[in-house]
Design a protein around this motif. Structure first.
Motif, PDB file in Angstrom:
ATOM      1  N   VAL A  20       0.843  -1.200   0.000  1.00 25.47           N
ATOM      2  CA  VAL A  20       0.000   0.000   0.000  1.00 25.47           C
ATOM      3  C   VAL A  20       0.876   1.247   0.000  1.00 25.47           C
ATOM      4  CG1 VAL A  20      -1.621   1.369   1.379  1.00 25.47           C
ATOM      5  CG2 VAL A  20      -2.015  -1.075   1.077  1.00 25.47           C
ATOM      6  N   ASN A  21       1.892   1.258   0.852  1.00 28.20           N
ATOM      7  CA  ASN A  21       2.792   2.419   0.918  1.00 28.20           C
ATOM      8  C   ASN A  21       3.530   2.644  -0.400  1.00 28.20           C
ATOM      9  OD1 ASN A  21       2.094   2.903   3.571  1.00 28.20           O
ATOM     10  ND2 ASN A  21       3.850   1.793   4.420  1.00 28.20           N
ATOM     11  N   ALA A  22       3.878   1.554  -1.079  1.00 23.83           N
ATOM     12  CA  ALA A  22       4.588   1.680  -2.350  1.00 23.83           C
ATOM     13  C   ALA A  22       3.679   2.236  -3.444  1.00 23.83           C
ATOM     14  CB  ALA A  22       5.145   0.330  -2.771  1.00 23.83           C
ATOM     15  N   ARG A  23       2.411   1.843  -3.411  1.00 19.52           N
ATOM     16  CA  ARG A  23       1.459   2.306  -4.428  1.00 19.52           C
ATOM     17  C   ARG A  23       1.002   3.739  -4.183  1.00 19.52           C
ATOM     18  NH1 ARG A  23      -1.855  -1.371  -7.650  1.00 19.52           N
ATOM     19  NH2 ARG A  23      -0.702  -3.322  -7.877  1.00 19.52           N
ATOM     20  N   TRP A  24       0.864   4.108  -2.915  1.00 17.02           N
ATOM     21  CA  TRP A  24       0.400   5.457  -2.556  1.00 17.02           C
ATOM     22  C   TRP A  24       1.399   6.060  -1.558  1.00 17.02           C
ATOM     23  CZ3 TRP A  24      -3.007   1.216  -2.648  1.00 17.02           C
ATOM     24  CH2 TRP A  24      -3.908   1.220  -3.718  1.00 17.02           C
ATOM     25  N   PRO A  25       2.579   6.439  -2.036  1.00 20.97           N
ATOM     26  CA  PRO A  25       3.646   6.903  -1.137  1.00 20.97           C
ATOM     27  C   PRO A  25       3.317   8.188  -0.380  1.00 20.97           C
ATOM     28  CG  PRO A  25       4.226   7.294  -3.441  1.00 20.97           C
ATOM     29  CD  PRO A  25       3.014   6.420  -3.449  1.00 20.97           C
ATOM     30  N   ARG A  26       2.363   8.960  -0.882  1.00 18.18           N
ATOM     31  CA  ARG A  26       2.011  10.215  -0.204  1.00 18.18           C
ATOM     32  C   ARG A  26       0.732  10.104   0.617  1.00 18.18           C
ATOM     33  NH1 ARG A  26       3.284  14.800  -4.886  1.00 18.18           N
ATOM     34  NH2 ARG A  26       5.486  14.250  -5.185  1.00 18.18           N
ATOM     35  N   ARG A  27       0.262   8.908   0.842  1.00 15.88           N
ATOM     36  CA  ARG A  27      -0.984   8.743   1.589  1.00 15.88           C
ATOM     37  C   ARG A  27      -0.844   9.254   3.025  1.00 15.88           C
ATOM     38  NH1 ARG A  27      -1.742   4.698   5.192  1.00 15.88           N
ATOM     39  NH2 ARG A  27      -0.003   3.279   5.574  1.00 15.88           N
ATOM     40  N   ASP A  28      -1.964   9.637   3.613  1.00 16.05           N
ATOM     41  CA  ASP A  28      -1.979  10.094   5.003  1.00 16.05           C
ATOM     42  C   ASP A  28      -1.899   8.879   5.928  1.00 16.05           C
ATOM     43  OD1 ASP A  28      -2.430  11.320   7.427  1.00 16.05           O
ATOM     44  OD2 ASP A  28      -4.112  12.543   6.718  1.00 16.05           O
ATOM     45  N   LYS A  29      -1.075   8.933   6.925  1.00 16.49           N
ATOM     46  CA  LYS A  29      -0.915   7.819   7.867  1.00 16.49           C
ATOM     47  C   LYS A  29      -1.348   8.198   9.282  1.00 16.49           C
ATOM     48  CE  LYS A  29       2.996   6.028   5.196  1.00 16.49           C
ATOM     49  NZ  LYS A  29       4.441   5.672   5.211  1.00 16.49           N
ATOM     50  N   THR A  30      -2.049   9.331   9.389  1.00 15.25           N
ATOM     51  CA  THR A  30      -2.444   9.831  10.712  1.00 15.25           C
ATOM     52  C   THR A  30      -3.256   8.814  11.492  1.00 15.25           C
ATOM     53  OG1 THR A  30      -2.485  12.087   9.837  1.00 15.25           O
ATOM     54  CG2 THR A  30      -3.609  11.692  11.936  1.00 15.25           C
ATOM     55  N   SER A  31      -4.176   8.135  10.801  1.00 17.69           N
ATOM     56  CA  SER A  31      -5.065   7.185  11.485  1.00 17.69           C
ATOM     57  C   SER A  31      -4.586   5.744  11.367  1.00 17.69           C
ATOM     58  CB  SER A  31      -6.490   7.305  10.918  1.00 17.69           C
ATOM     59  OG  SER A  31      -7.027   8.579  11.198  1.00 17.69           O
ATOM     60  N   ASP A  32      -3.356   5.528  10.911  1.00 17.07           N
ATOM     61  CA  ASP A  32      -2.808   4.173  10.871  1.00 17.07           C
ATOM     62  C   ASP A  32      -2.647   3.634  12.291  1.00 17.07           C
ATOM     63  OD1 ASP A  32      -2.587   4.481   8.132  1.00 17.07           O
ATOM     64  OD2 ASP A  32      -0.547   3.675   8.035  1.00 17.07           O
ATOM     65  N   GLY A  33      -2.730   2.328  12.431  1.00 19.05           N
ATOM     66  CA  GLY A  33      -2.529   1.737  13.749  1.00 19.05           C
ATOM     67  C   GLY A  33      -2.277   0.247  13.671  1.00 19.05           C
ATOM     68  N   THR A  34      -1.520  -0.280  14.628  1.00 16.29           N
ATOM     69  CA  THR A  34      -1.243  -1.717  14.709  1.00 16.29           C
ATOM     70  C   THR A  34      -1.487  -2.210  16.140  1.00 16.29           C
ATOM     71  OG1 THR A  34       1.104  -1.160  14.995  1.00 16.29           O
ATOM     72  CG2 THR A  34       0.388  -1.811  12.786  1.00 16.29           C
ATOM     73  N   ILE A  35      -0.503  -2.051  17.005  1.00 16.81           N
ATOM     74  CA  ILE A  35      -0.623  -2.512  18.385  1.00 16.81           C
ATOM     75  C   ILE A  35      -1.696  -1.724  19.123  1.00 16.81           C
ATOM     76  CG2 ILE A  35       1.184  -0.932  19.154  1.00 16.81           C
ATOM     77  CD1 ILE A  35       0.585  -4.476  20.552  1.00 16.81           C
ATOM     78  N   GLY A  36      -2.499  -2.417  19.922  1.00 12.26           N
ATOM     79  CA  GLY A  36      -3.583  -1.766  20.636  1.00 12.26           C
ATOM     80  C   GLY A  36      -3.106  -0.852  21.751  1.00 12.26           C
ATOM     81  N   ASP A  37      -3.866   0.225  21.990  1.00 12.96           N
ATOM     82  CA  ASP A  37      -3.547   1.114  23.106  1.00 12.96           C
ATOM     83  C   ASP A  37      -4.078   0.513  24.399  1.00 12.96           C
ATOM     84  OD1 ASP A  37      -6.286   1.457  22.972  1.00 12.96           O
ATOM     85  OD2 ASP A  37      -6.174   3.488  22.145  1.00 12.96           O
ATOM     86  N   THR A  38      -4.056   1.293  25.480  1.00  9.01           N
ATOM     87  CA  THR A  38      -4.492   0.793  26.781  1.00  9.01           C
ATOM     88  C   THR A  38      -5.940   0.311  26.741  1.00  9.01           C
ATOM     89  OG1 THR A  38      -2.987   2.333  27.883  1.00  9.01           O
ATOM     90  CG2 THR A  38      -4.736   1.356  29.221  1.00  9.01           C
ATOM     91  N   ALA A  39      -6.780   1.039  26.033  1.00 13.41           N
ATOM     92  CA  ALA A  39      -8.196   0.660  25.938  1.00 13.41           C
ATOM     93  C   ALA A  39      -8.341  -0.688  25.232  1.00 13.41           C
ATOM     94  CB  ALA A  39      -8.968   1.740  25.190  1.00 13.41           C
ATOM     95  N   HIS A  40      -7.554  -0.909  24.191  1.00 11.94           N
ATOM     96  CA  HIS A  40      -7.617  -2.182  23.470  1.00 11.94           C
ATOM     97  C   HIS A  40      -7.101  -3.333  24.332  1.00 11.94           C
ATOM     98  CE1 HIS A  40      -8.001   0.367  19.845  1.00 11.94           C
ATOM     99  NE2 HIS A  40      -8.534  -0.693  19.284  1.00 11.94           N
ATOM    100  N   GLN A  41      -6.069  -3.067  25.108  1.00 10.79           N
ATOM    101  CA  GLN A  41      -5.409  -4.126  25.871  1.00 10.79           C
ATOM    102  C   GLN A  41      -6.303  -4.746  26.936  1.00 10.79           C
ATOM    103  OE1 GLN A  41      -1.776  -2.330  27.296  1.00 10.79           O
ATOM    104  NE2 GLN A  41      -1.099  -1.834  25.196  1.00 10.79           N
ATOM    105  N   SER A  42      -7.339  -4.035  27.327  1.00 17.39           N
ATOM    106  CA  SER A  42      -8.260  -4.566  28.336  1.00 17.39           C
ATOM    107  C   SER A  42      -9.431  -5.325  27.709  1.00 17.39           C
ATOM    108  CB  SER A  42      -8.802  -3.419  29.202  1.00 17.39           C
ATOM    109  OG  SER A  42      -9.541  -2.499  28.413  1.00 17.39           O
ATOM    110  N   THR A  43      -9.398  -5.477  26.367  1.00 23.49           N
ATOM    111  CA  THR A  43     -10.469  -6.176  25.662  1.00 23.49           C
ATOM    112  C   THR A  43      -9.891  -7.307  24.812  1.00 23.49           C
ATOM    113  OG1 THR A  43     -10.354  -4.776  23.675  1.00 23.49           O
ATOM    114  CG2 THR A  43     -11.738  -3.998  25.504  1.00 23.49           C
ATOM    115  N   ASN A  44     -10.782  -8.089  24.223  1.00 18.52           N
ATOM    116  CA  ASN A  44     -10.361  -9.182  23.339  1.00 18.52           C
ATOM    117  C   ASN A  44     -10.204  -8.635  21.918  1.00 18.52           C
ATOM    118  OD1 ASN A  44      -9.758 -11.767  22.420  1.00 18.52           O
ATOM    119  ND2 ASN A  44     -11.906 -12.271  22.052  1.00 18.52           N
ATOM    120  N   SER A  45      -9.245  -7.736  21.744  1.00 19.60           N
ATOM    121  CA  SER A  45      -9.050  -7.050  20.470  1.00 19.60           C
ATOM    122  C   SER A  45      -7.989  -7.747  19.631  1.00 19.60           C
ATOM    123  CB  SER A  45      -8.631  -5.596  20.716  1.00 19.60           C
ATOM    124  OG  SER A  45      -8.230  -4.979  19.514  1.00 19.60           O
TER     125      SER A  45
END
Length: 224
Positions: free
Chosen positions: A16-41
């Motif tokens: 995806v990054n190679a095809r759209w090198p200028r894409r916005d990554k502001t809302s990208d995410g991988t590892i869960g934050d504290t809220a995610h860690q307390s759930t079955n995410s």
């Protein structure tokens, strides 16, 4: 143990990054934050430390192309976008995500991609040329497109002209009109109907997909 995005999704992200090198990554995410860690995410690491979910910002990318590539891949499990969820096990037919509750993340700023643990180490490329699409992949891609309100609006604006003769068979008419998006939309709509479908169900779905052109397309499909 240090966490990592699984190899299959890492390759998807890289492509995806190679095809759209200028894409916005502001809302990208991988590892869960504290809220995610307390759930079955799925953003939480597995026992081996791998994360099987990636959130991709919607700005600066072709979402339809990404969904098409994702659904055709052996590692794909489900995606969530614009309050819709779509599973491999359900034939890649989007449905409402409302069951997740009133406080759910509607995933309007990003698409959530989730892979299957059984294929998380797949090295198969995600994006292929259009010529490599199988009929099943094309149907899945078209189903995704027809779920988009903007696509429906564009379909309804296309004029219908079918240069066929009265002696042509129904199959010949389909071949002649194959480049007409309206007819493809009608065919895809038929795939979404339960079997058997009543005439009213068929008419209602044609109207939903094609708007005021449903009657004209319906008559074409009924000939032969």
């Amino acid at each position: 143990m240090a966490w990592f995005l699984n190899p299959a999704l890492t390759r998807f992200r890289n492509e995806v990054n190679a095809r759209w090198p200028r894409r916005d990554k502001t809302s990208d995410g991988t590892i869960g934050d504290t809220a995610h860690q307390s759930t079955n995410s799925d953003h939480n690491p597995d026992r081996d430390g791998s994360v099987d979910a990636w959130d991709m910002d919607v700005d600066g990318v072709d979402i339809a192309a990404c969904k098409r590539a994702f659904q055709a891949h052996e590692a794909a499990y489900y995606w969530i976008h614009n309050d819709r969820i779509c599973f491999r096990d359900e034939g890649w037919r989007p449905r409402s995500y409302a069951y997740a509750g009133p406080n759910r993340n509607r995933h309007d700023k990003h698409v959530h991609w989730n892979s299957r643990q059984s294929h998380e180490r797949s090295t198969k490329p995600w994006f292929t040329t259009e010529d490599d699409m199988t009929p099943a992949e094309f149907t899945a891609a078209l189903t995704v497109a027809l779920d988009d309100a903007g696509v429906k609006a564009r379909l309804r604006s296309i004029p219908l002209t079918y240069p066929v003769t009265p002696t042509q068979s129904l199959l010949s008419k389909f071949v002649t009109a194959f480049d007409k998006i309206d007819l493809l939309a009608a065919a895809a709509a038929a795939e979404r109907l339960s079997t058997p479908a009543t005439a009213k169900e068929q008419a209602d779905l044609l109207r939903e997909v094609l708007g005021d052109r449903a009657k004209e397309v319906g008559l074409i499909l009924a000939e032969g």
